[in-house]
Design an enzyme around this catalytic site. Structure first.
Site, mmCIF file in Angstrom:
data_model
loop_
_atom_site.group_PDB
_atom_site.id
_atom_site.type_symbol
_atom_site.label_atom_id
_atom_site.label_comp_id
_atom_site.label_asym_id
_atom_site.label_seq_id
_atom_site.Cartn_x
_atom_site.Cartn_y
_atom_site.Cartn_z
ATOM 1 N N CYS A 1 100.219 -4.113 -119.871
ATOM 2 C CA CYS A 1 99.046 -4.565 -120.631
ATOM 3 C C CYS A 1 97.850 -3.693 -120.264
ATOM 4 O O CYS A 1 97.397 -3.693 -119.109
ATOM 5 C CB CYS A 1 98.772 -6.036 -120.322
ATOM 6 N N CYS B 1 94.826 -5.798 -119.166
ATOM 7 C CA CYS B 1 94.971 -6.312 -117.800
ATOM 8 C C CYS B 1 94.645 -5.234 -116.777
ATOM 9 O O CYS B 1 93.991 -5.502 -115.765
ATOM 10 C CB CYS B 1 96.397 -6.824 -117.596
#
Length: 279
Positions: free
Chosen positions: A126, A129
């Site tokens: 991600c 993230c």
């Protein structure tokens, strides 16, 4: 006869040498002949020893020389070091740790007591993230009394499904008997949402009941998940005793006013007497 003898050639070995001329020239010619004969003999000996005598020589593409082991080792060590370094393990603070299982998550929330716990759901692939991780580490450093639990979505995908986590990065705040305080998703651009939630729920509070942790529906969902080694038994509902039930009924009656009694009318008499509760 003299001319004929001068033109005649004396043959010695296999070389023609004129009968007249200087001795130096004769010696030089003889020496060159001897050197040529020696070279021919040496070439013949080498040719007999060579494995390619009378055979075709195939010329292929040029092969690179093998690299010494002492040069390969540092490259392999650098590659191994690069693989071992993970972005979600960089900058971790003492109050940050990764969750290993569903039981570990439940126990961590239960044992936290009245401390604020933030569960961070992330994925190694991600991008949001990864961009947000340094700021989360910075916030954790500024708030050492807050516990940060990291849940790797790729390693605990089945558990995340049971907890209804379908967007990343995702955060959940927990505290004591209140259980879950809030849950939301934010990115590096919306980090203010995270800071506002932290400022709202960080002040110390004292819980009057036991630590709640996950919702009972979530605990049952984790226990029903066959991919997880998690057991949970539903708590029996507490039935109030007689005194407690009477107290609850009294509390309900005190809050509600009873309606006034309706007057009763006697049928069959000329006078209608009103009978009230006070007469």
């Amino acid at each position: 006869m003299a001319a004929t003898a001068a033109q005649a050639v004396a043959v010695k070995g296999s070389v023609a040498v004129p009968p007249c001329g200087s001795r130096g020239r004769r010696r030089g010619a003889v020496a060159s002949v001897r050197m040529a004969a020696a070279a021919a003999t040496s070439a013949l000996r080498i040719g007999r020893r060579s494995p390619f005598l009378g055979r075709r020589l195939a010329v292929g593409p040029r092969r690179s020389r093998p690299v010494p082991r002492n040069l390969v080792a540092p490259v392999q060590m650098n590659l191994a070091f690069a693989k071992a370094t993970k972005w979600w393990e960089k900058g971790l603070q003492p109050n940050m740790r990764e969750v290993e299982s569903a039981q570990d998550l439940v126990d961590s929330l239960t044992n936290a007591g009245d401390n604020l716990v933030i569960v961070d759901f992330f994925s190694p692939g991600c991008g949001g993230c990864r961009a947000l991780h340094p700021k989360i580490c910075q916030i954790a450093e500024q708030n050492p009394d807050v516990l940060f639990l990291q849940v790797n979505y790729e390693e605990h995908k089945s558990m995340c499904y049971s907890l209804h986590v379908h967007v990343l990065p995702f955060f959940r705040f927990y505290r004591g008997a209140q259980g879950r305080l809030c849950s939301f998703s934010c990115t590096n651009a919306t980090i203010k949402k995270f800071r506002d939630a932290l400022a709202k729920h960080k002040p110390d509070r004292c819980s009057l009941g036991p630590t709640r942790g996950l919702e009972e529906s979530e605990l049952l969902a984790l226990a029903a998940n066959k991919d997880l080694q998690f057991n949970y038994t539903k708590k029996p509902e507490l039935v109030p005793s007689g005194d407690a039930a009477a107290a609850q009924e009294l509390d309900r009656g005190s809050t509600k006013l009873s309606p006034p009694a309706k007057p009763l009318v006697k049928q069959g008499s000329e006078e209608r007497s009103l009978v009230s509760s006070g007469r």
